[in-house]
Design a protein around this motif. Structure first.
Motif, PDB file in Angstrom:
ATOM      1  N   GLU A   1      -9.066   3.916  -9.831  1.00 48.10           N
ATOM      2  CA  GLU A   1     -10.088   3.713  -8.803  1.00 48.10           C
ATOM      3  C   GLU A   1     -11.469   3.560  -9.453  1.00 48.10           C
ATOM      4  O   GLU A   1     -12.255   2.689  -9.062  1.00 48.10           O
TER       5      GLU A   1
ATOM      6  N   GLU B   1       0.864  -1.173   0.000  1.00 52.08           N
ATOM      7  CA  GLU B   1       0.000   0.000   0.000  1.00 52.08           C
ATOM      8  C   GLU B   1       0.904   1.227   0.000  1.00 52.08           C
ATOM      9  O   GLU B   1       1.960   1.216   0.632  1.00 52.08           O
TER      10      GLU B   1
ATOM     11  N   TYR C   1      -3.338   4.144  -1.037  1.00 52.22           N
ATOM     12  CA  TYR C   1      -3.930   3.326  -2.095  1.00 52.22           C
ATOM     13  C   TYR C   1      -3.455   1.892  -2.002  1.00 52.22           C
ATOM     14  O   TYR C   1      -2.320   1.630  -1.614  1.00 52.22           O
ATOM     15  N   LYS C   2      -4.368   0.973  -2.381  1.00 58.13           N
ATOM     16  CA  LYS C   2      -4.001  -0.438  -2.436  1.00 58.13           C
ATOM     17  C   LYS C   2      -4.773  -1.089  -3.577  1.00 58.13           C
ATOM     18  O   LYS C   2      -5.802  -0.581  -4.034  1.00 58.13           O
TER      19      LYS C   2
ATOM     20  N   GLU D   1      -7.874   4.975   0.682  1.00 57.56           N
ATOM     21  CA  GLU D   1      -8.424   5.036   2.041  1.00 57.56           C
ATOM     22  C   GLU D   1      -7.775   6.208   2.767  1.00 57.56           C
ATOM     23  O   GLU D   1      -6.546   6.283   2.855  1.00 57.56           O
ATOM     24  N   ARG D   2      -8.598   7.124   3.273  1.00 50.11           N
ATOM     25  CA  ARG D   2      -8.058   8.282   3.992  1.00 50.11           C
ATOM     26  C   ARG D   2      -7.558   7.831   5.352  1.00 50.11           C
ATOM     27  O   ARG D   2      -8.260   7.173   6.113  1.00 50.11           O
ATOM     28  N   ARG D   3      -6.302   8.190   5.631  1.00 51.08           N
ATOM     29  CA  ARG D   3      -5.688   7.916   6.940  1.00 51.08           C
ATOM     30  C   ARG D   3      -5.059   9.212   7.423  1.00 51.08           C
ATOM     31  O   ARG D   3      -3.953   9.562   7.011  1.00 51.08           O
TER      32      ARG D   3
ATOM     33  N   VAL E   1      -4.039   9.907   1.801  1.00 53.22           N
ATOM     34  CA  VAL E   1      -4.861   8.888   1.158  1.00 53.22           C
ATOM     35  C   VAL E   1      -3.905   7.775   0.752  1.00 53.22           C
ATOM     36  O   VAL E   1      -2.946   7.999   0.010  1.00 53.22           O
TER      37      VAL E   1
ATOM     38  N   ILE F   1      -8.193   1.039  -4.512  1.00 53.45           N
ATOM     39  CA  ILE F   1      -9.055   1.777  -3.592  1.00 53.45           C
ATOM     40  C   ILE F   1      -8.180   2.695  -2.757  1.00 53.45           C
ATOM     41  O   ILE F   1      -7.078   2.319  -2.358  1.00 53.45           O
TER      42      ILE F   1
END
Length: 104
Positions: free
Chosen positions: A51, A26, A67-68, A59-61, A65, A57
């Motif tokens: 996407e 990721e 991606y994976k 994912e906000r962290r 963001v 996808i």
């Protein structure tokens, strides 16, 4: 999921490279962008295409963001494509559809 969207996404060398990077781990968008000699908005557009095709996808962290890959979508699409063009798989696939319809 549209097969056309997936093949459109795979038509671009930078997008294929992004998929290769994400196949190992990721990555935050900034780390992906740092690997290319293009603007951040251009990388964002490539990520959006991937996407939208259902291949990755985001994912906000916190502020980032990450991606994976969504590996099942790519594998399933390529498998279905191979079945369509494979001379052996076509008749088998039609036979399976018939059997499924005939099942109670």
């Amino acid at each position: 999921m549209s097969t056309d969207k997936i093949f459109e996404a795979l038509a671009s060398m930078p997008r294929r490279q992004i998929l290769a990077y994400l196949s190992e781990q990721e990555l935050p968008a900034g780390d992906i962008a740092a690997r290319f000699d293009m603007s951040s908005p251009a990388i964002s557009r490539h990520l959006a295409v991937l996407e939208n095709a259902g291949l990755i996808i985001g994912e906000r962290r916190g502020q980032f963001v990450v991606y994976k890959l969504i590996p099942d979508n790519l594998v399933n699409t390529l498998t279905q494509f191979a079945f369509e063009i494979c001379p052996v798989a076509g008749p088998i696939k039609r036979e399976s559809k018939k059997a499924k319809k005939a099942a109670p």
